[in-house]
Design a protein around this motif. Structure first.
Motif, PDB file in Angstrom:
ATOM      1  N   PHE A   8     -61.886  18.867   2.799  1.00 31.85           N
ATOM      2  CA  PHE A   8     -62.574  19.933   3.511  1.00 31.85           C
ATOM      3  C   PHE A   8     -64.080  19.871   3.268  1.00 31.85           C
ATOM      4  O   PHE A   8     -64.882  19.970   4.207  1.00 31.85           O
ATOM      5  CB  PHE A   8     -62.034  21.297   3.087  1.00 31.85           C
ATOM      6  CG  PHE A   8     -62.690  22.445   3.799  1.00 31.85           C
ATOM      7  CD1 PHE A   8     -62.314  22.770   5.100  1.00 31.85           C
ATOM      8  CD2 PHE A   8     -63.683  23.187   3.190  1.00 31.85           C
ATOM      9  CE1 PHE A   8     -62.925  23.826   5.779  1.00 31.85           C
ATOM     10  CE2 PHE A   8     -64.300  24.246   3.854  1.00 31.85           C
ATOM     11  CZ  PHE A   8     -63.916  24.556   5.145  1.00 31.85           C
ATOM     12  N   LEU A   9     -64.485  19.704   2.021  1.00 33.23           N
ATOM     13  CA  LEU A   9     -65.908  19.672   1.703  1.00 33.23           C
ATOM     14  C   LEU A   9     -66.587  18.443   2.300  1.00 33.23           C
ATOM     15  O   LEU A   9     -67.735  18.521   2.757  1.00 33.23           O
ATOM     16  CB  LEU A   9     -66.111  19.705   0.185  1.00 33.23           C
ATOM     17  CG  LEU A   9     -65.747  21.029  -0.495  1.00 33.23           C
ATOM     18  CD1 LEU A   9     -65.852  20.908  -2.007  1.00 33.23           C
ATOM     19  CD2 LEU A   9     -66.636  22.160   0.007  1.00 33.23           C
ATOM     20  N   ALA A  10     -65.882  17.307   2.320  1.00 32.46           N
ATOM     21  CA  ALA A  10     -66.451  16.101   2.935  1.00 32.46           C
ATOM     22  C   ALA A  10     -66.640  16.298   4.429  1.00 32.46           C
ATOM     23  O   ALA A  10     -67.668  15.917   5.007  1.00 32.46           O
ATOM     24  CB  ALA A  10     -65.541  14.898   2.657  1.00 32.46           C
ATOM     25  N   SER A  11     -65.646  16.912   5.085  1.00 30.72           N
ATOM     26  CA  SER A  11     -65.738  17.177   6.527  1.00 30.72           C
ATOM     27  C   SER A  11     -66.820  18.217   6.814  1.00 30.72           C
ATOM     28  O   SER A  11     -67.556  18.103   7.807  1.00 30.72           O
ATOM     29  CB  SER A  11     -64.391  17.665   7.071  1.00 30.72           C
ATOM     30  OG  SER A  11     -63.399  16.675   6.930  1.00 30.72           O
ATOM     31  N   LEU A  12     -66.913  19.188   5.943  1.00 29.06           N
ATOM     32  CA  LEU A  12     -67.944  20.216   6.107  1.00 29.06           C
ATOM     33  C   LEU A  12     -69.333  19.596   5.998  1.00 29.06           C
ATOM     34  O   LEU A  12     -70.235  19.913   6.791  1.00 29.06           O
ATOM     35  CB  LEU A  12     -67.757  21.295   5.042  1.00 29.06           C
ATOM     36  CG  LEU A  12     -68.716  22.486   5.098  1.00 29.06           C
ATOM     37  CD1 LEU A  12     -68.480  23.300   6.368  1.00 29.06           C
ATOM     38  CD2 LEU A  12     -68.537  23.369   3.860  1.00 29.06           C
ATOM     39  N   ASP A  13     -69.507  18.708   5.046  1.00 28.20           N
ATOM     40  CA  ASP A  13     -70.794  18.034   4.866  1.00 28.20           C
ATOM     41  C   ASP A  13     -71.143  17.178   6.083  1.00 28.20           C
ATOM     42  O   ASP A  13     -72.308  17.089   6.490  1.00 28.20           O
ATOM     43  CB  ASP A  13     -70.742  17.162   3.604  1.00 28.20           C
ATOM     44  CG  ASP A  13     -72.082  16.522   3.294  1.00 28.20           C
ATOM     45  OD1 ASP A  13     -73.068  17.272   3.120  1.00 28.20           O
ATOM     46  OD2 ASP A  13     -72.145  15.288   3.228  1.00 28.20           O
ATOM     47  N   LYS A  14     -70.137  16.584   6.687  1.00 31.28           N
ATOM     48  CA  LYS A  14     -70.351  15.686   7.820  1.00 31.28           C
ATOM     49  C   LYS A  14     -70.509  16.434   9.141  1.00 31.28           C
ATOM     50  O   LYS A  14     -71.327  16.051   9.991  1.00 31.28           O
ATOM     51  CB  LYS A  14     -69.170  14.701   7.912  1.00 31.28           C
ATOM     52  CG  LYS A  14     -69.304  13.653   8.999  1.00 31.28           C
ATOM     53  CD  LYS A  14     -68.111  12.710   8.968  1.00 31.28           C
ATOM     54  CE  LYS A  14     -68.216  11.649  10.065  1.00 31.28           C
ATOM     55  NZ  LYS A  14     -67.034  10.744  10.046  1.00 31.28           N
ATOM     56  N   LYS A  15     -69.742  17.499   9.331  1.00 29.50           N
ATOM     57  CA  LYS A  15     -69.677  18.148  10.646  1.00 29.50           C
ATOM     58  C   LYS A  15     -70.126  19.605  10.662  1.00 29.50           C
ATOM     59  O   LYS A  15     -70.360  20.153  11.744  1.00 29.50           O
ATOM     60  CB  LYS A  15     -68.225  18.114  11.161  1.00 29.50           C
ATOM     61  CG  LYS A  15     -67.574  16.758  11.164  1.00 29.50           C
ATOM     62  CD  LYS A  15     -66.085  16.881  11.464  1.00 29.50           C
ATOM     63  CE  LYS A  15     -65.386  15.548  11.354  1.00 29.50           C
ATOM     64  NZ  LYS A  15     -63.929  15.674  11.576  1.00 29.50           N
TER      65      LYS A  15
END
Length: 209
Positions: free
Chosen positions: A17-24
């Motif tokens: 979730f945090l990786a996706s949040l950082d990306k998108k």
């Protein structure tokens, strides 16, 4: 629950979730905040309310709250199905009968922005108290649908599937977590989810062209 979710899906819940949040996250939030289409006037009303509720608060967790509120509004699904507000001085035995059967985030106080405590409710029970951050509460609520094999409720189907596909990166070729409805065909991907993805892509193209 995190361990069980990873066993079921192969995904580290919060890390993904945090990786996706950082990306998108920033791109999605910008799109949801700047949409000006006539049919999305309710998004602009939500933006005005959030400016008052959020005040000077800043941070990753606050951005996630914004994203979720805007997303629910854009898709036209009800916040009160996902969030159940209780008085700050509540007693558990006084509110359990008011809780929904489906997993929900219990918010202490009138606003997710001012609440100092989040809880997880499942099947009219408070299953986890004192969740420290909104992001943790959101991840726990989402993974509970998998850990306890619960279908997404129709009232939140599009928002949860969007989170599933775009933030937790669970994209099955067939099948759905949405509860079935009589006389209604089940589609591989929710049309409202496709609409948000298409609108976002169109916004990116126009912004960057």
């Amino acid at each position: 629950m995190d361990v069980h979710f990873k066993q079921l899906t192969g995904i580290d819940l919060k890390e993904m979730f945090l990786a996706s949040l950082d990306k998108k996250g920033a791109r999605l939030l910008k799109f949801l905040k700047t949409t000006r289409t006539e049919r999305k006037k309710q998004v602009m009303r939500a933006a005005a309310k959030l400016d008052v509720s959020r005040g000077q608060l800043e941070g990753c967790s606050e951005d996630v709250k914004d994203i979720l509120i805007f997303l629910l509004t854009y898709i036209d699904e009800r916040q009160e199905v996902m969030f159940h507000h209780v008085e700050e001085s509540f007693l558990a035995e006084d509110v359990v009968d008011e809780l929904p059967v489906i997993p929900c985030i219990i918010v202490s106080g009138p606003s997710i922005y001012t609440s100092k405590m989040f809880m997880l409710g499942i099947d009219r029970q408070i299953t986890t108290k004192h969740i420290p951050t909104f992001i943790s509460a959101l991840c726990m609520m989402f993974c509970s649908f998998y850990c306890f094999n619960i279908h997404y409720p129709v009232e939140l189907a599009s928002t949860l599937e969007f989170l599933q596909r775009c933030f937790f990166i669970i994209n099955p070729d067939k099948g759905t977590k949405v509860e079935s409805r009589k006389n209604k065909k089940q589609l591989p991907i929710n049309p409202k989810v496709l609409t948000v993805i298409t609108d976002l892509a169109d916004h990116d193209w126009r912004t960057n062209s």
